[in-house]
Structure formats: structure tokens, C-alpha cells
Design a protein around this motif. Structure first.
Motif, PDB file in Angstrom:
ATOM      1  N   HIS A 168      -8.815   7.402  -4.457  1.00 39.27           N
ATOM      2  CA  HIS A 168      -8.146   6.086  -4.461  1.00 39.27           C
ATOM      3  C   HIS A 168      -8.376   5.421  -3.104  1.00 39.27           C
ATOM      4  O   HIS A 168      -8.009   5.990  -2.062  1.00 39.27           O
ATOM      5  N   ARG A 169      -8.959   4.245  -3.112  1.00 39.43           N
ATOM      6  CA  ARG A 169      -9.086   3.455  -1.883  1.00 39.43           C
ATOM      7  C   ARG A 169      -8.053   2.333  -1.944  1.00 39.43           C
ATOM      8  O   ARG A 169      -8.082   1.515  -2.863  1.00 39.43           O
ATOM      9  N   LEU A 170      -7.169   2.300  -0.982  1.00 41.40           N
ATOM     10  CA  LEU A 170      -6.128   1.277  -0.945  1.00 41.40           C
ATOM     11  C   LEU A 170      -6.663   0.071  -0.186  1.00 41.40           C
ATOM     12  O   LEU A 170      -6.988   0.163   0.997  1.00 41.40           O
ATOM     13  N   VAL A 187      -6.778  10.047  -1.112  1.00 43.13           N
ATOM     14  CA  VAL A 187      -6.372   8.655  -0.883  1.00 43.13           C
ATOM     15  C   VAL A 187      -6.888   8.234   0.485  1.00 43.13           C
ATOM     16  O   VAL A 187      -6.628   8.911   1.492  1.00 43.13           O
ATOM     17  N   LYS A 213       0.831  -1.203   0.000  1.00 38.35           N
ATOM     18  CA  LYS A 213       0.000   0.000   0.000  1.00 38.35           C
ATOM     19  C   LYS A 213       0.867   1.254   0.000  1.00 38.35           C
ATOM     20  O   LYS A 213       0.565   2.237  -0.695  1.00 38.35           O
ATOM     21  N   VAL A 219      -4.413  12.626   2.075  1.00 41.76           N
ATOM     22  CA  VAL A 219      -4.265  11.228   2.491  1.00 41.76           C
ATOM     23  C   VAL A 219      -4.979  11.064   3.832  1.00 41.76           C
ATOM     24  O   VAL A 219      -4.654  11.746   4.806  1.00 41.76           O
ATOM     25  N   ILE A 257       1.085   7.251  -6.340  1.00 46.81           N
ATOM     26  CA  ILE A 257      -0.035   8.178  -6.533  1.00 46.81           C
ATOM     27  C   ILE A 257       0.423   9.617  -6.307  1.00 46.81           C
ATOM     28  O   ILE A 257       0.074  10.536  -7.068  1.00 46.81           O
ATOM     29  N   LEU A 304       0.913   4.243  -2.654  1.00 43.59           N
ATOM     30  CA  LEU A 304       0.678   5.614  -2.219  1.00 43.59           C
ATOM     31  C   LEU A 304       1.763   6.537  -2.745  1.00 43.59           C
ATOM     32  O   LEU A 304       1.481   7.644  -3.224  1.00 43.59           O
ATOM     33  N   CYS A 352      -6.571   5.251   3.087  1.00 40.54           N
ATOM     34  CA  CYS A 352      -5.586   4.177   3.278  1.00 40.54           C
ATOM     35  C   CYS A 352      -6.207   2.841   3.638  1.00 40.54           C
ATOM     36  O   CYS A 352      -5.591   1.801   3.397  1.00 40.54           O
TER      37      CYS A 352
END
Length: 862
Positions: free
Chosen positions: A799-801, A769, A681, A701, A688, A685, A771
């Protein structure tokens, strides 16, 4: 002396060689068992920690028992064995230079070493006599070394095995035979519930058939001129009238012919048919299910039969206690491996006694269930006539009763909508322009006096509230109070001063006493926090009338038992008007939403059942208004959401495995970001952030966990702001956001999602983002809403990690259900739907108005 010490060493060596393989095998067995312990429960609650064992685990249990059977070593024996096996050998060799022929030929250096060794051995030789070490060693060496016989897995928690303490808690063993009976019973319950779903589906299908028949009749009575009205005069219908096509239904029935009519053509014909289809679909969507006992049609008869069967089958749901018991044990039963013979349960939220009680309840319910369809004989119309209220309750539950078919308590009356429309909003003290939907929201709050404005984040609820306050100020009111989280006090004070000419007072921080006195004396807008309400209690004299109370982020008071809720309710009672602002009135349970409405309007009788969303929305309509971004912000840039699934690295897996062994759910959630640069991850990140810099964007974030934020701050390249956490003072949070907004492209603001996701406006970032998935969808919505809101000029990337392994998938499943719950009960506002001007008017709303007018004309004879 040397010979005696040598003998002791042999004893110690023999004892160590006997014990070490036994202890090593037992430790391997213990680690295997502990590594298989799993947490079971619902949501974030762990009900039990579970270890499944099978007959193949006999060797592991036996290894544990063999270690437990070893004689216990005293501290004296442990130290003696360690010295005799580790330190003595070298000394015994070195000391021989002092006697025999060696003493003649040994050099000075060797003799010095021998003398040191002799001193050590003399000291060691003196110790056993005083500590009984030799006696202990001889006793240990003489023990019976017969092998412990194989022990079955049912003895895993016995004292003879010595493993129970490693599991912690009050572990208990449950045999497979106890669980299999309940598993069979749950299968019977599930079959019955599935049968009910089949009948419910049949009712839905039959109800749709009735609606379609009714819609066809209504559309057949609509004059073809309605096509012209629905398209704002863009269609000419002379050719249709000349061809004998008189109503909208005929347009649909003769669609192939229409395209070849003189003067029509392919394009115009398609538009005519499209307009007719729009009217047809809108009519169908708004059509109630009508059951006319004077016209017992085939479709209505089929509907009544399906409803009677469903009503009989769903009686199973009345056994709520048994169903709750089934839900409690279901995760355990579903997790059973076919080879499992016993289950070790370590109680967490529930005890094993509660488990056995639930198992017994499930078995009892399973024993009385059968596979009957529950359909009684006889004429369904007679049953309907005998108990029409029951049938209409079912129709309402399924959403088949339209507003004008059956008015339920709380539905927004026409006179309220008219009053909202007639109110002239005085904006003489407002220094901001209002969009149409914002004006409607402010007027709604003024007319209804105590309301919830639930507009989606980013639509300007703050300025709507200021429009209310400035209108009241223009009418002579003076004192207004805003209660909000500490993080947004500064923002509220700024907004009051920037967008109105009202005075703002900060009743928070070291100068709050003086500010309170000034506000009481002069009037204006006082801004305080939920945590400060205790101080404020009694500080506002009765003579200081509260013209309007604004509660921002009102979901903070969803819990009626919380101290801040009780204090807020007192203020609501004292205020002439109250406006609760929240984009998330419903986070986990419908009851939360009902609580908020109840604080304002206890006179509304609200049903919080999860199976009647449409009825619920109508009931809260007099106090609830919501608009969504896609309804009113046509200029808002697009939002692209990407779920980025990735495997765990070996380092991630190590962290995750440790968290699982500990049974630590929160540690499991953050495990995939605790390995720094070795985390998958984290690597994504970094990519990104670098892509964002290349594309001249800034990044937000979010994580729930402070430790994760610290890792991110340490690893990310470039300019990083934060972490913005709950411990950062409110004023500092705003200045941090300001500095980030002024920074160059590529800057990153890292924030705790429960702190940075509330109240702050961060439109300068266009990449978000998250996390790890959150346990409440509203938490994510709030965070995303910090960037995707009015004023955002760029498309927003979210963005979903997510980790392919671990808890992320389960949490995503939870979010899906909570999203559905919010969509059904809170996303749609009946108030907004009652007045098209609450939105930007489009052809779809125009068609809806037309259909409503036609329904009024044709169905009621108006």
C-alpha cells in the motif's frame, strides 16, 4: 495629575487608533504574498522560491508601504502607549473617590482601591518627565496623516515598502517582459526538438519495416519441422507436409486453410498457427536491421531517407549549453500566470544572475532556429556509402543491431559462456542447496573473477556468494572478506555459519582487533562494514592474500569521490576476485552503474549515454549478471500493489501550507502524516493494520522520516515494534526483527525506509505500507523486497499512501522516469540472456535458441 494623565491617554489612544488598522492591513498583505511563494526546481533541488505579482496587487503593496511609512516607535513609546491604553482607564475611574463629593460618600473599600489607583498614577506620572514620553507622544500625534499614495507592484522590494526582508535571501524583481522573450524562444526550441522526435519516430517505423521484411524472408526459409522442435515434439506436422506446406511462413499465410486440413481440426490448427506466430515474433525481436547495398529495396531506401533527416534535425541537441539553459528556466516560464506582471525570485540553488544568463542564451538559440525539416536532397544511398559508420551508430542507438549483427566491445563472448558451463562447482564446504540460476551466478563470478551480481532482491545473492567462497576454499584459498552495511553484519555472520563450514569473524564492534588477528592467523570469512574500512586499512598484511572480496549493497560505493569508495577500490585491487552484490546498481544516473563496473573492469569501454540502453547492456555484460524474480521464482506468491490516493484533511492542509511557506521540501513530504489521528493517511493506515489483523497478517510500515514513525508508533493500536532507525545498533535491529517474526498476527514493525529497507529479511510480514513516495524507486524496491522474497508463502500487499494534493504526484512522476531508466539499463542482463540455463528454461527460451540456431545457419551459411 489626573487631568494630565487623562490627556496623555487621549494622545496614546489616538496614536493607537491611527496605527492599528494600517498595521493590520499590512500584515494581511504580507501573509497573502508569503502564502503565494512557491518553490521551483527539479527533483529534490529547489532552484528558486518564486512570488508572482500582478497589477491587481497594488492595494497590497500600498498597505505594506503605509505601514512602513509609520514613524518608528521606540521601546519607551511602545511601553507607554500600551500602559496608557490598557491599564490607565480603570485607575483614572477608581482614583476619583479621593476628591470632590465622592470622598464623602465613598466607603472604606472604595477608598482603599482609590488609594492604590492613586499610587499607581503617581508612579506613572513621574515616569514621563524622566523618559521624555510625553514629548514622543505629542510628536507622534502631530505627524502628517496624509494617506500614502498608491504604489505599483514594481516597488514591492523597495525600501519604502519594507517587505523584502520577509522573503529572506537576496530577493530580486524580474519584469514579465524579460521572461516573455525567453518563453517565445523556448517554444521554438521545443518545436525543433519535437520535429526531431518526429524524425526519430519515422526512423523507428522504417527500421521496423526493414526488420519485418527480413524476418519474413528468414521464416520463409525455416522448415515446417521447426514447429515440432519449438513445442518439444508436441505437434505432429505430417498433415502440413502432405498439404504442401513446407516452411513456417506458409503456416502463417495459410492459417485459415490449415484448420480444415484432414486430421488437423480446430484445436490442433490453432496450436500450429500459435507456434508459428511465436517463432515469427521471436525472429522479429532478434532480427537486426540489415542494409544491403547490393539489394536497394524500397524499405531500406525509406529507412535511409528517414535517418538522414533525423540526423540533420537532431544537430540541435549538440547545443548542450543552450538546452541546459532552457531546462533551467523552463519550470519558471511554465509556471507563469497570464496576469503576472513581475516575478520576485529568491535564489536557492541558482542566482538571479544565472537566470538572466540562461534567459539570454535561450533567446539567442531561439533566434537562429527555423522550422526546416533538415532533409537534404540527393540519393540517400550515396550518403550512406560515404559515411556508413554514422548510420550504423544511429541504428545501434535505436537498438536495431542484434548481437550477431555487430559485436560491440564488452558483449559476452561465446567462450566465456562455454567456460561458465564447463566449470564444475565444488560445493563440499557449502551446507545449502543451490537452485540452477544460483549455481550459474556463482560460476559466472568464478570465471569472470571480478563481477557485479545484480539479481533482484530476494533471489539469494548471499548464498551465491557463499558458493563462490566455498568453491575457492575447496581449491586451496583461505582468506575472504565481506564488506557490508552495519545493519547486516549479524545476518552475514549467521549465514556464513549456517550455510557453510567456513569460520566467520566479525571485524566490527569492541572485539574487532582480536577477531582480525584470528582471521589473519586462521583464515575464513571476515565480515566488516564500509565505515570500518579506515580502521582496516593497513591492518591486513600483504602476505595475507585476499582470495575473494564481497561488497554487499555495493551501490554504497557508487560515488567515486567518497572515502569508503576509495578504500573499497584499494581492496578490489588487492583481491584476486571481487563480487559486488546489489539489486539496485542504478539508482539515479547511469554514471553510477558505469562507476561500479569501472571499479572492477577498467578495461571495458562503457558508454553511459541515456539513449543507447541496449548497447550499454552489451558493454557491461562481461561484468554484470542480473535475474529478476519473475524469471526464476515461479513459485513466489503474487504481489499486489495499490496506490491509495486520498485528500488532505484540514489539519493536513495546515501542516502542508506551513511547510510550503517555509519552503521546506522535506516538511512538505511528511505534512500529511503529522496531524496524528486527524490525518487522512493515518486513518487509512489504522484501517490497513486492523484489516491485516482480521486476515491474520503482519504489517511493515516504512517512512523516510523519524518524526512520522514516532507519530505512527503513538497512534497505531496493538503490538508495535520499533521504530527501527539508523540509530538502532545492528545487533538490536536483527533482534527486533526476530521478535517481530515471533509475534502474533496483527503485529506491526515500523522502520525508517533507508534503514529497515536494507539487508534484513522479514518474510513474516505480508502487508507493506509506504507512508510517502520516495525520491528513488530503488529505495521502495529494497523495502518491498524485505518481505517479497524467497521464503514468503503468502501474497504480499503493498500500500502506498499518497495525497491528492501536494508533492506526492510530482515525486511519482520522478519515480516513473527513474523506473524507466533502471528498466532500460539495469533490469536486463545480457550475460543472463546469453545462457538460458541462467533462468528456469521455458518454451520461450527454447524458441529463442531455435531462432538463434536458424539465424546462424541461414544468415551466415553455418
Amino acid at each position: 495629575m489626573v487631568e494630565e494623565v487623562s490627556g496623555w491617554r487621549k494622545l496614546a489612544t489616538r496614536i493607537a487608533e491611527d496605527r492599528e488598522p494600517v498595521e493590520a492591513a499590512a500584515e494581511v498583505a504580507a501573509k497573502q504574498f508569503l502564502g503565494r511563494v512557491a518553490s521551483l526546481g527539479t527533483g529534490a533541488t529547489t532552484t528558486w522560491r518564486v512570488l508572482q505579482v500582478s497589477p491587481s496587487d497594488v492595494d497590497l503593496v500600498t498597505s505594506l508601504a503605509r505601514r512602513h511609512a509609520l514613524p518608528a516607535l521606540t521601546a519607551n513609546a511602545q511601553q507607554g502607549i500600551r500602559q496608557l491604553t490598557n491599564d490607565v482607564a480603570q485607575a483614572l475611574t477608581a482614583v476619583r473617590a479621593l476628591f470632590g463629593a465622592r470622598r464623602i460618600f465613598s466607603g472604606k473599600s472604595r477608598k482603599g482601591e482609590a488609594e492604590q489607583a492613586a499610587a499607581y498614577l503617581i508612579s506613572l506620572h513621574e515616569r514621563p518627565a524622566s523618559t521624555q514620553l510625553v514629548t514622543e507622544l505629542e510628536s507622534l500625534a502631530a505627524r502628517d496623516r496624509k494617506t500614502v499614495p498608491a504604489i505599483g507592484v514594481s516597488a514591492l522590494l523597495d525600501d519604502t515598502v519594507g517587505f523584502a526582508h520577509r522573503l529572506g535571501g537576496r530577493a530580486e524583481l524580474v519584469g514579465r517582459h524579460e521572461l516573455d522573450a525567453a518563453k517565445t524562444a523556448i517554444s521554438a526550441i521545443d518545436r525543433a526538438l519535437q520535429r526531431e522526435n518526429e524524425f526519430r519516430t519515422a526512423v523507428n517505423a522504417a527500421g521496423q519495416a526493414v526488420r519485418q521484411a527480413e524476418a519474413r524472408k528468414l521464416v520463409a526459409e525455416m522448415p515446417v519441422e521447426r514447429l515440432k522442435d519449438a513445442t518439444s515434439g508436441q505437434l505432429r506436422i505430417t498433415a502440413l507436409i502432405d498439404a504442401g506446406i513446407r516452411n513456417v511462413q506458409q503456416v502463417l499465410d495459410q492459417r485459415s486453410r490449415i484448420r480444415s486440413l484432414p486430421g488437423v481440426g480446430e484445436t490442433t490448427g490453432n496450436r500450429m498457427v500459435g507456434a508459428a506466430r511465436t517463432i515469427w515474433q521471436t525472429t522479429l525481436d532478434e532480427m537486426p536491421v540489415r542494409i544491403d547495398i547490393k539489394n536497394r529495396s524500397h524499405t531500406a531506401t525509406k529507412l535511409l531517407k528517414a535517418m538522414r533527416a533525423w540526423d540533420a534535425a537532431r544537430s540541435i541537441r549538440g547545443a548542450t549549453a543552450d538546452l541546459a539553459a532552457a531546462d533551467a528556466v523552463r519550470p519558471l516560464l511554465q509556471s507563469l500566470d497570464p496576469k503576472t506582471s513581475h516575478v520576485v525570485l529568491v535564489p536557492q540553488a541558482r542566482t538571479v544572475v544565472e537566470l538572466r544568463t540562461a534567459l539570454a542564451a535561450v533567446e539567442r538559440r531561439g533566434a537562429v532556429l527555423d522550422d526546416g525539416d533538415g532533409a537534404a536532397g540527393g540519393d540517400p544511398w550515396e550518403d550512406f556509402i560515404a559515411r556508413p559508420a554514422d548510420y550504423y551508430a544511429m541504428l545501434a542507438e535505436l537498438g536495431f543491431l542484434a548481437d550477431d549483427a555487430e559485436k560491440s566491445q564488452g558483449d559476452l563472448p561465446t567462450e566465456i559462456v562455454e567456460a561458465i558451463r564447463e566449470l564444475r562447482l565444488d560445493t563440499s564446504h557449502l551446507k545449502a542447496s543451490l537452485r540452477g540460476y544460483q549455481s550459474f551466478g556463482a560460476r559466472f563470478a568464478i570465471v569472470q573473477r571480478k563481477v557485479i551480481i545484480g539479481d533482484e532482491m530476494g533471489l539469494g545473492k548471499t548464498v551465491e556468494s557463499l558458493a563462490v567462497l566455498t568453491h575457492l576454499r575447496a581449491k586451496g584459498s583461505s582468506h575472504f572478506l565481506v564488506v557490508c552495511p552495519a545493519a547486516v553484519v549479524t545476518n552475514w555472520v549467521r549465514e556464513v555459519r549456517a550455510k557453510s563450514d567456513l569460520h566467520a569473524y566479525r571485524l566490527h564492534g569492541p572485539s574487532r582487533d582480536d577477531a582480525l588477528k584470528s582471521w589473519i592467523r586462521n583464515g575464513g570469512v571476515a565480515v566488516t562494514t564500509y565505515d570500518t574500512l579506515g580502521w582496516l586499512e593497513g591492518g591486513i598484511p600483504e602476505r595475507t592474500g585476499l582470495a575473494c572480496l564481497v561488497l554487499d549493497e555495493a551501490h554504497y560505493i557508487k560515488n567515486p569521490d567518497a572515502q569508503r569508495t576509495r578504500r573499497s577500490r584499494v581492496l578490489i585491487g588487492r583481491s584476486e576476485r571481487a563480487v559486488l552484490l546489489t539489486g539496485t546498481p542504478l539508482e539515479n544516473r547511469i554514471e553510477e552503474f558505469r562507476n561500479l563496473v569501472g571499479y572492477l573492469r577498467p578495461d571495458l569501454s562503457i558508454n553511459a549515454s541515456e539513449i543507447a540502453p541496449r548497447q550499454f547492456r552489451k558493454q557491461v555484460a562481461p561484468a554484470y549478471l542480473r535475474r529478476n524474480q519473475e524469471d526464476v521464482l515461479t513459485e513466489l506468491p503474487e504481489r499486489f500493489e495499490v496506490d491509495e490516493w486520498m485528500p488532505m484533511s484540514s489539519a493536513d492542509e495546515k501542516h502542508y501550507r506551513a511547510a510550503v511557506v517555509e519552503g521546506n521540501f522535506m516538511a512538505m513530504r511528511q505534512a500529511a502524516l503529522r496531524a496524528g489521528a486527524k490525518s487522512e493517511k493515518m486513518r487509512r493506515l489504522i484501517d490497513i493494520v486492523q484489516e491485516a489483523e482480521d486476515n491474520e497478517r503482519k504489517v511493515l510500515v516504512f517512512s523516510y522520516f523519524r518524526d512520522v514513525l514516532d507519530e505512527v508508533a503513538a497512534i497505531l493500536p496493538g503490538k508495535v515494534f520499533g521504530p527501527l532507525t539508523g540509530s538502532v545498533p545492528a545487533a538490536k535491529r536483527q533482534s527486533m526483527v526476530d521478535e517481530f517474526s515471533q509475534a502474533r498476527h496483527g503485529a506491526v514493525l515500523i522502520a525508517q525506509i533507508v534503514a529497515g529497507g536494507v539487508g534484513l529479511n522479514i518474510q513474516s510480514a505480508s502487508v507493506v505500507v509506504i507512508c510517502e513516495p520516495q525520491l528513488k524507486p530503488t529505495t521502495e524496491w529494497q523495502a518491498i523486497g524485505r518481505s517479497h522474497r524467497m521464503g514468503q508463502l503468502e501474497s504480499v500487499q503493498v500500500h502506498r499512501l499518497l495525497s491528492e494534493e501536494g508533492v506526492d504526484q510530482r515525486i511519482i512522476d520522478i519515480l516513473a522516469r527513474k523506473n524507466q531508466l533502471f528498466a532500460e539499463f539495469a533490469r536486463v542482463s545480457e550475460t543472463a540472456d546469453s545462457a538460458p540455463e541462467a533462468f528456469d528454461i521455458t518454451d520461450a527460451e527454447l524458441a529463442r535458441e531455435i531462432v538463434a540456431a536458424e539465424r546462424e545457419r541461414l544468415l551466415t551459411g553455418g
